[in-house]
Design a protein around this motif. Structure first.
Motif, PDB file in Angstrom:
ATOM      1  N   LEU A   8       0.939  -1.276  -0.145  1.00  0.00           N
ATOM      2  CA  LEU A   8      -0.114  -0.049   0.117  1.00  0.00           C
ATOM      3  C   LEU A   8       0.709   1.191  -0.033  1.00  0.00           C
ATOM      4  O   LEU A   8       0.576   2.411  -0.746  1.00  0.00           O
ATOM      5  CB  LEU A   8      -1.006  -0.054   1.254  1.00  0.00           C
ATOM      6  CG  LEU A   8      -2.008  -1.146   1.257  1.00  0.00           C
ATOM      7  CD1 LEU A   8      -2.830  -1.078   2.387  1.00  0.00           C
ATOM      8  CD2 LEU A   8      -2.958  -0.926   0.039  1.00  0.00           C
ATOM      9  N   PHE A   9       1.969   1.263   0.634  1.00  0.00           N
ATOM     10  CA  PHE A   9       2.995   2.314   0.611  1.00  0.00           C
ATOM     11  C   PHE A   9       4.130   2.177   0.044  1.00  0.00           C
ATOM     12  O   PHE A   9       5.290   2.065   0.987  1.00  0.00           O
ATOM     13  CB  PHE A   9       3.031   2.827   2.148  1.00  0.00           C
ATOM     14  CG  PHE A   9       1.644   3.249   2.783  1.00  0.00           C
ATOM     15  CD1 PHE A   9       1.079   4.817   2.404  1.00  0.00           C
ATOM     16  CD2 PHE A   9       0.916   2.514   3.523  1.00  0.00           C
ATOM     17  CE1 PHE A   9       0.229   5.170   2.985  1.00  0.00           C
ATOM     18  CE2 PHE A   9      -0.365   3.049   4.261  1.00  0.00           C
ATOM     19  CZ  PHE A   9      -0.857   4.226   3.854  1.00  0.00           C
ATOM     20  N   PRO A  10       4.418   1.861  -1.015  1.00  0.00           N
ATOM     21  CA  PRO A  10       5.898   1.223  -1.540  1.00  0.00           C
ATOM     22  C   PRO A  10       6.796   2.526  -1.348  1.00  0.00           C
ATOM     23  O   PRO A  10       6.444   3.767  -1.580  1.00  0.00           O
ATOM     24  CB  PRO A  10       5.557   1.281  -3.043  1.00  0.00           C
ATOM     25  CG  PRO A  10       4.136   1.721  -3.187  1.00  0.00           C
ATOM     26  CD  PRO A  10       3.389   1.682  -2.072  1.00  0.00           C
ATOM     27  N   ASP A  11       8.031   2.206  -1.040  1.00  0.00           N
ATOM     28  CA  ASP A  11       9.107   2.940  -0.587  1.00  0.00           C
ATOM     29  C   ASP A  11       8.959   4.128   0.194  1.00  0.00           C
ATOM     30  O   ASP A  11       9.370   5.281   0.285  1.00  0.00           O
ATOM     31  CB  ASP A  11       9.608   3.514  -1.958  1.00  0.00           C
ATOM     32  CG  ASP A  11       9.904   2.423  -2.748  1.00  0.00           C
ATOM     33  OD1 ASP A  11      10.680   1.493  -2.605  1.00  0.00           O
ATOM     34  OD2 ASP A  11       9.555   2.588  -4.323  1.00  0.00           O
ATOM     35  N   VAL A  12       7.864   4.209   1.035  1.00  0.00           N
ATOM     36  CA  VAL A  12       7.571   5.031   2.256  1.00  0.00           C
ATOM     37  C   VAL A  12       8.100   4.510   3.460  1.00  0.00           C
ATOM     38  O   VAL A  12       7.588   3.342   3.803  1.00  0.00           O
ATOM     39  CB  VAL A  12       6.019   5.416   2.233  1.00  0.00           C
ATOM     40  CG1 VAL A  12       5.754   6.405   3.300  1.00  0.00           C
ATOM     41  CG2 VAL A  12       5.564   5.777   0.854  1.00  0.00           C
ATOM     42  N   THR A  13       8.643   5.119   4.521  1.00  0.00           N
ATOM     43  CA  THR A  13       9.053   4.968   5.587  1.00  0.00           C
ATOM     44  C   THR A  13       8.106   4.805   6.737  1.00  0.00           C
ATOM     45  O   THR A  13       6.966   5.528   6.369  1.00  0.00           O
ATOM     46  CB  THR A  13      10.145   5.794   6.256  1.00  0.00           C
ATOM     47  OG1 THR A  13       9.791   7.079   6.463  1.00  0.00           O
ATOM     48  CG2 THR A  13      11.452   5.710   5.173  1.00  0.00           C
ATOM     49  N   PRO A  14       8.317   4.240   7.842  1.00  0.00           N
ATOM     50  CA  PRO A  14       7.229   4.110   8.780  1.00  0.00           C
ATOM     51  C   PRO A  14       6.902   5.602   9.231  1.00  0.00           C
ATOM     52  O   PRO A  14       5.593   6.029   9.573  1.00  0.00           O
ATOM     53  CB  PRO A  14       7.735   3.495   9.929  1.00  0.00           C
ATOM     54  CG  PRO A  14       8.716   2.346   9.538  1.00  0.00           C
ATOM     55  CD  PRO A  14       9.250   3.134   8.237  1.00  0.00           C
ATOM     56  N   THR A 203      -0.798   3.188  -7.999  1.00  0.00           N
ATOM     57  CA  THR A 203      -0.178   3.443  -6.738  1.00  0.00           C
ATOM     58  C   THR A 203      -0.768   4.211  -5.770  1.00  0.00           C
ATOM     59  O   THR A 203      -0.837   4.197  -4.743  1.00  0.00           O
ATOM     60  CB  THR A 203       1.393   3.949  -6.817  1.00  0.00           C
ATOM     61  OG1 THR A 203       2.186   2.939  -7.724  1.00  0.00           O
ATOM     62  CG2 THR A 203       2.054   4.131  -5.511  1.00  0.00           C
ATOM     63  N   SER A 204      -1.416   5.377  -6.364  1.00  0.00           N
ATOM     64  CA  SER A 204      -2.046   6.368  -5.571  1.00  0.00           C
ATOM     65  C   SER A 204      -3.115   5.789  -5.049  1.00  0.00           C
ATOM     66  O   SER A 204      -3.700   6.135  -3.963  1.00  0.00           O
ATOM     67  CB  SER A 204      -2.130   7.775  -6.262  1.00  0.00           C
ATOM     68  OG  SER A 204      -3.043   7.294  -7.499  1.00  0.00           O
ATOM     69  N   ALA A 205      -4.005   5.107  -6.004  1.00  0.00           N
ATOM     70  CA  ALA A 205      -5.358   4.369  -5.542  1.00  0.00           C
ATOM     71  C   ALA A 205      -5.064   3.499  -4.158  1.00  0.00           C
ATOM     72  O   ALA A 205      -5.792   3.457  -3.272  1.00  0.00           O
ATOM     73  CB  ALA A 205      -6.081   3.541  -6.618  1.00  0.00           C
ATOM     74  N   LEU A 206      -3.878   2.460  -4.522  1.00  0.00           N
ATOM     75  CA  LEU A 206      -3.878   1.817  -3.313  1.00  0.00           C
ATOM     76  C   LEU A 206      -3.554   2.562  -2.040  1.00  0.00           C
ATOM     77  O   LEU A 206      -3.700   2.172  -0.717  1.00  0.00           O
ATOM     78  CB  LEU A 206      -2.613   0.711  -3.843  1.00  0.00           C
ATOM     79  CG  LEU A 206      -2.854  -0.238  -4.872  1.00  0.00           C
ATOM     80  CD1 LEU A 206      -1.634  -1.008  -5.168  1.00  0.00           C
ATOM     81  CD2 LEU A 206      -3.883  -1.286  -4.342  1.00  0.00           C
ATOM     82  N   MET A 207      -2.377   3.523  -1.946  1.00  0.00           N
ATOM     83  CA  MET A 207      -1.994   4.183  -0.937  1.00  0.00           C
ATOM     84  C   MET A 207      -3.501   5.001  -0.387  1.00  0.00           C
ATOM     85  O   MET A 207      -3.348   5.014   0.786  1.00  0.00           O
ATOM     86  CB  MET A 207      -0.834   5.430  -1.622  1.00  0.00           C
ATOM     87  CG  MET A 207      -0.311   5.623  -0.134  1.00  0.00           C
ATOM     88  SD  MET A 207       1.069   6.898  -0.675  1.00  0.00           S
ATOM     89  CE  MET A 207       1.874   5.834  -1.953  1.00  0.00           C
ATOM     90  N   ALA A 208      -4.385   5.530  -1.147  1.00  0.00           N
ATOM     91  CA  ALA A 208      -5.579   6.031  -0.432  1.00  0.00           C
ATOM     92  C   ALA A 208      -6.413   5.128   0.343  1.00  0.00           C
ATOM     93  O   ALA A 208      -7.260   5.559   1.038  1.00  0.00           O
ATOM     94  CB  ALA A 208      -6.334   6.514  -1.721  1.00  0.00           C
ATOM     95  N   LEU A 209      -6.358   3.590  -0.064  1.00  0.00           N
ATOM     96  CA  LEU A 209      -7.455   2.770   0.664  1.00  0.00           C
ATOM     97  C   LEU A 209      -7.157   2.908   2.030  1.00  0.00           C
ATOM     98  O   LEU A 209      -8.491   2.962   2.778  1.00  0.00           O
ATOM     99  CB  LEU A 209      -6.938   1.528   0.217  1.00  0.00           C
ATOM    100  CG  LEU A 209      -7.373   1.127  -1.412  1.00  0.00           C
ATOM    101  CD1 LEU A 209      -6.868  -0.224  -1.507  1.00  0.00           C
ATOM    102  CD2 LEU A 209      -8.613   1.035  -1.477  1.00  0.00           C
ATOM    103  N   PRO A 210      -6.142   2.955   2.787  1.00  0.00           N
ATOM    104  CA  PRO A 210      -6.001   2.868   4.235  1.00  0.00           C
ATOM    105  C   PRO A 210      -6.268   4.380   4.743  1.00  0.00           C
ATOM    106  O   PRO A 210      -6.754   4.542   5.870  1.00  0.00           O
ATOM    107  CB  PRO A 210      -4.939   2.371   4.751  1.00  0.00           C
ATOM    108  CG  PRO A 210      -3.964   2.627   3.585  1.00  0.00           C
ATOM    109  CD  PRO A 210      -4.569   2.701   2.485  1.00  0.00           C
ATOM    110  N   LEU A 211      -6.308   5.284   3.938  1.00  0.00           N
ATOM    111  CA  LEU A 211      -6.267   6.539   4.314  1.00  0.00           C
ATOM    112  C   LEU A 211      -7.886   7.249   4.214  1.00  0.00           C
ATOM    113  O   LEU A 211      -8.333   8.190   4.878  1.00  0.00           O
ATOM    114  CB  LEU A 211      -5.630   7.837   3.497  1.00  0.00           C
ATOM    115  CG  LEU A 211      -4.156   7.313   3.507  1.00  0.00           C
ATOM    116  CD1 LEU A 211      -3.242   8.208   2.547  1.00  0.00           C
ATOM    117  CD2 LEU A 211      -3.386   7.415   4.955  1.00  0.00           C
ATOM    118  N   PHE A 212      -8.883   6.334   3.674  1.00  0.00           N
ATOM    119  CA  PHE A 212     -10.132   6.729   3.475  1.00  0.00           C
ATOM    120  C   PHE A 212     -10.799   6.818   4.781  1.00  0.00           C
ATOM    121  O   PHE A 212     -11.389   7.932   5.258  1.00  0.00           O
ATOM    122  CB  PHE A 212     -11.162   5.751   2.598  1.00  0.00           C
ATOM    123  CG  PHE A 212     -10.520   5.856   1.122  1.00  0.00           C
ATOM    124  CD1 PHE A 212     -10.530   6.991   0.582  1.00  0.00           C
ATOM    125  CD2 PHE A 212     -10.631   4.704   0.330  1.00  0.00           C
ATOM    126  CE1 PHE A 212     -10.251   7.242  -0.610  1.00  0.00           C
ATOM    127  CE2 PHE A 212     -10.367   4.747  -1.050  1.00  0.00           C
ATOM    128  CZ  PHE A 212     -10.378   6.066  -1.346  1.00  0.00           C
TER     129      PHE A 212
END
Length: 259
Positions: A8-14, A203-212
């Motif tokens: 969901l967050f590729p290449d993004v640190t914690p 990528t932006s669609a997957l990243m948005a899923l947990p942020l909804f």
């Protein structure tokens, strides 16, 4: 569950994920409370983590499921004589803003974004107001500025905030209805253009899923706070939240914060 995080967050640190979650919640609070301001909070902070182009696609995805229902509920209270000229001019100016976004380098964009937001908040907080009804030329000019800012960094609400919050005749209910209606329409237009430009991606669609859910919680809290807040409190909270988000995002602090 932890296996989903890299997907969901590729290449993004914690730390970066924490920034995105916090920015989404704060942006949702401001958006629900004022009718605008999600991008003004989210974009400066998300740009630190993802860069301005990826952050632009993400913010559109996060706001999409909420912008249209909010617009539908606000449409009856909106002043369409103001909204329509703004929307036409914004649509024509949007491609120019996107072209600038892809042309400017990441560091320059971060400076420009943060300084634009800070300047807007300073103008609003100064107490400046204009009198009377805005004419068509003013509406078209503000709409063009909104479209340019929307394409540049999804901060099309900045010129509108000056336009509607700066109008002495507007109360918070009218301002909020105009904003919600405008953003619903602009979501359709900007989404079409951003998709054609390749800025909205899987990528932006997957990243948005947990942020909804985070954004929805912020909207809910902000909407309920709006019902009990005074006019003065309404403006102060919106200004302060946007100001702090832009201030923290300045590249000036990169060395100090080791980012």
């Amino acid at each position: 569950m932890t296996d989903l995080v890299p997907l969901l967050f590729p290449d993004v640190t914690p730390q970066g994920i924490a920034v995105l979650l916090g920015a989404t919640l704060l942006g949702g609070l401001v958006r629900g409370f004022t009718g605008f301001g999600f991008a003004m909070v989210f974009m400066p902070l998300a740009s630190i983590v993802l860069g301005p182009v990826a952050a632009l696609g993400l913010i559109w995805m996060i706001d999409l499921p909420f912008a249209l229902p909010l617009a539908a509920r606000s449409a009856k209270r909106a002043e369409w004589r103001e909204v329509i000229p703004l929307m036409i001019a914004a649509t024509l100016a949007l491609p120019l803003g996107i072209a600038l976004l892809t042309w400017l380098d990441r560091q320059t964009m971060r400076w420009l974004l943060a300084l634009l937001v800070l300047a807007t908040v300073a103008l609003l907080a100064s107490g400046w107001r204009y009198h009377g009804k805005p004419g068509i030329p003013l509406s078209l000019g503000v709409g063009a500025a909104s479209g340019l800012c929307n394409g540049l960094a999804s901060i099309g609400g900045m010129p509108l905030a000056v336009f509607w919050l700066g109008a002495q005749r507007n109360d918070r209910h009218k301002t909020r209805a105009n904003m919600q209606t405008y953003f619903g329409l602009s979501t359709i237009v900007s989404g079409t253009i951003l998709a054609l430009k390749g800025i909205i991606t899987l990528t932006s669609a997957l990243m948005a899923l947990p942020l909804f859910a985070v954004y929805g919680a912020g909207l809910w809290l902000g909407t309920h706070a709006f019902g009990i807040a005074s006019e003065q409190t309404f403006r102060r909270i919106a200004y302060l939240t946007i100001f702090l988000s832009a201030l923290v995002s300045l590249p000036l602090w990169d060395a100090l914060l080791q980012r």
